[in-house]
Motif scaffolding. Structure first.
Motif, PDB file in Angstrom:
ATOM      1  N   LEU A  31       0.831  -1.207   0.000  1.00  0.00           N
ATOM      2  CA  LEU A  31       0.000   0.000   0.000  1.00  0.00           C
ATOM      3  C   LEU A  31       0.865   1.256   0.000  1.00  0.00           C
ATOM      4  N   LEU A  34       2.409   1.906  -3.420  1.00  0.00           N
ATOM      5  CA  LEU A  34       1.426   2.352  -4.404  1.00  0.00           C
ATOM      6  C   LEU A  34       0.712   3.637  -3.989  1.00  0.00           C
ATOM      7  N   LEU A  36      -1.501   4.003  -1.545  1.00  0.00           N
ATOM      8  CA  LEU A  36      -2.906   3.722  -1.259  1.00  0.00           C
ATOM      9  C   LEU A  36      -3.124   3.613   0.247  1.00  0.00           C
ATOM     10  N   SER A  37      -4.315   3.951   0.691  1.00  0.00           N
ATOM     11  CA  SER A  37      -4.635   3.856   2.116  1.00  0.00           C
ATOM     12  C   SER A  37      -5.258   2.507   2.466  1.00  0.00           C
ATOM     13  N   GLU A  38      -5.839   1.827   1.460  1.00  0.00           N
ATOM     14  CA  GLU A  38      -6.447   0.514   1.696  1.00  0.00           C
ATOM     15  C   GLU A  38      -6.399  -0.305   0.418  1.00  0.00           C
ATOM     16  N   PRO A  40      -7.607  -2.107  -2.782  1.00  0.00           N
ATOM     17  CA  PRO A  40      -8.743  -1.856  -3.683  1.00  0.00           C
ATOM     18  C   PRO A  40      -9.813  -2.931  -3.539  1.00  0.00           C
ATOM     19  N   TRP A 284      -6.345  -8.897  -6.634  1.00  0.00           N
ATOM     20  CA  TRP A 284      -5.578  -7.658  -6.777  1.00  0.00           C
ATOM     21  C   TRP A 284      -4.246  -7.903  -7.486  1.00  0.00           C
ATOM     22  N   VAL A 331      -5.493  -1.824 -10.730  1.00  0.00           N
ATOM     23  CA  VAL A 331      -5.769  -0.528 -10.116  1.00  0.00           C
ATOM     24  C   VAL A 331      -7.205  -0.152 -10.444  1.00  0.00           C
ATOM     25  N   LYS A 333     -10.100   2.354 -10.981  1.00  0.00           N
ATOM     26  CA  LYS A 333     -10.297   3.755 -11.327  1.00  0.00           C
ATOM     27  C   LYS A 333     -11.762   3.965 -11.696  1.00  0.00           C
TER      28      LYS A 333
END
Length: 362
Positions: A31, A34, A36-38, A40, A284, A331, A333
């Motif tokens: 995370l 990348l 990211l906080s969590e 996907p 993922w 990812v 989006k």
């Protein structure tokens, strides 16, 4: 900064991972890399009709090859690669073939000797001489000289469906015939870690070297021996295994099987992470299917009391050398997903050692 100080800073970074990545630490590392906080929120349906763009696939394969070459050059794999006596060439049987696909099965039972490590595996396919009577009509645009041949490891899921993992991909000259070799070491490692009885399944894809109908038609004239079930010609698919005898060439500091149940001195223990079985990675992480991360375990001889008098603590077993892992992932989006590739540092432990307050390694 001196070389010695540089090295100590490197040890500090690695020692922060202690004995190796736990699942929680692995998640946090991915995370953070990348941004990211969590994780996907991805579902199985996000993988339906998923197409890996050529530039993404080529980038991943390029990273993978660089990674393999580097790992084979490491001291832990130093030694002489040896073919397995009597089993150097394992003949493959063809389950299915058409102009663009070929499914191969290899009986692996009893092929790998005890106390050995498969350091390299090659798939050999014999490309037949070109049949010019089946050549497509020449087009006005630029010529096509190659076809892209990709090798996938096939994993049979619990529900009976298949999931593939990209192993190797390269361009094959259309006009030339002869043996073509593919690096399938990763596929053999996957098969070993799956811990399931049965043969190893591989799938061959033959595609155009670029987009367009003409390139696709040219790729269809590429034929490997045994693609036609009636083909009795020599040159069936072969799997060549190379192993290291761990008694003679085992990596420095690797844990021995008999010491795992006891309390060993600081050593590197096998620890396989299967992305297909972890609930938060199975949709993922597209590639790889999993990898050998290793763990550092065991004790260390403690420093003399004189050093403790000056404030030094206990010596502990920690990571002192690591390598990166190439990964292909999804990812999210908005309402659609994209595939990206990156190399994640410090994912594979190469060497363990005794660290005293993170400043001295012996």
């Amino acid at each position: 900064m001196s070389v010695r100080l540089d090295w100590i800073v490197c040890v500090l970074c690695l020692a922060a991972t202690a004995s190796g990545l736990t699942q929680k630490e692995l998640k946090e590392a991915l995370l953070e890399k990348l941004g990211l906080s969590e994780v996907p929120k991805l579902q199985k349906r996000d993988l339906v009709n998923l197409v890996i763009p050529d530039h993404i696939r080529n980038k991943y394969i390029s990273m993978l090859r660089r990674h393999r070459v580097k790992r084979r050059a490491l001291p832990s794999l130093a030694g002489i690669l040896r073919g397995i006596p009597g089993n150097a060439d394992i003949a493959g049987e063809v389950l299915y073939s058409d102009t663009t696909r070929q499914n191969l099965v290899f009986d692996m039972e009893g092929r790998i000797p005890e106390n050995s490590e498969v350091t390299m595996a090659e798939l050999k396919l014999f490309k037949k001489p070109l049949d010019r009577t089946n050549m497509p009509t020449k087009q006005s645009h630029r010529p096509v000289t190659n076809a892209r041949v990709s090798v996938y490891w096939v994993q049979i899921q619990v529900d009976g469906t298949n999931r593939t993992s990209l192993i190797d991909s390269r361009l094959v000259p259309i006009m030339e015939s002869g043996w073509r070799n593919f690096d399938v070491t990763q596929a053999v490692h996957y098969w070993l870690k799956a811990k399931k009885t049965g043969p190893m399944l591989l799938e061959i894809w033959i595609e155009g070297e670029r987009l367009g109908s003409y390139a696709s038609e040219m790729a269809k004239v590429v034929r490997f021996t045994s693609q036609d079930p009636l083909d009795k010609a020599l040159g069936k698919p072969e799997l060549v295994l190379y192993t290291l005898n761990l008694e003679e060439y085992g990596g420095p500091g690797d844990c021995k099987e008999e010491t795992v149940t006891k309390k060993p001195m600081c050593c590197r223990q096998e620890h396989y992470i299967n992305f297909r079985e972890l609930t938060w990675t199975q949709y993922w992480i597209i590639e790889p299917a999993g990898y050998q991360a290793y763990l550092c375990m065991g004790g260390c001889v403690q420093a003399k009391s004189l050093l403790r008098h000056f404030g030094y603590g206990e010596r502990t077993c920690a990571v002192v050398e690591s390598s990166p892992l190439p990964m292909m992932y999804l990812v999210k989006k908005g309402n659609y997903t994209e595939i990206e590739v990156a190399e994640f540092p410090n994912m594979i432990i190469e060497k363990c050692g005794c660290v005293m307050d993170n400043i001295a390694v012996v």
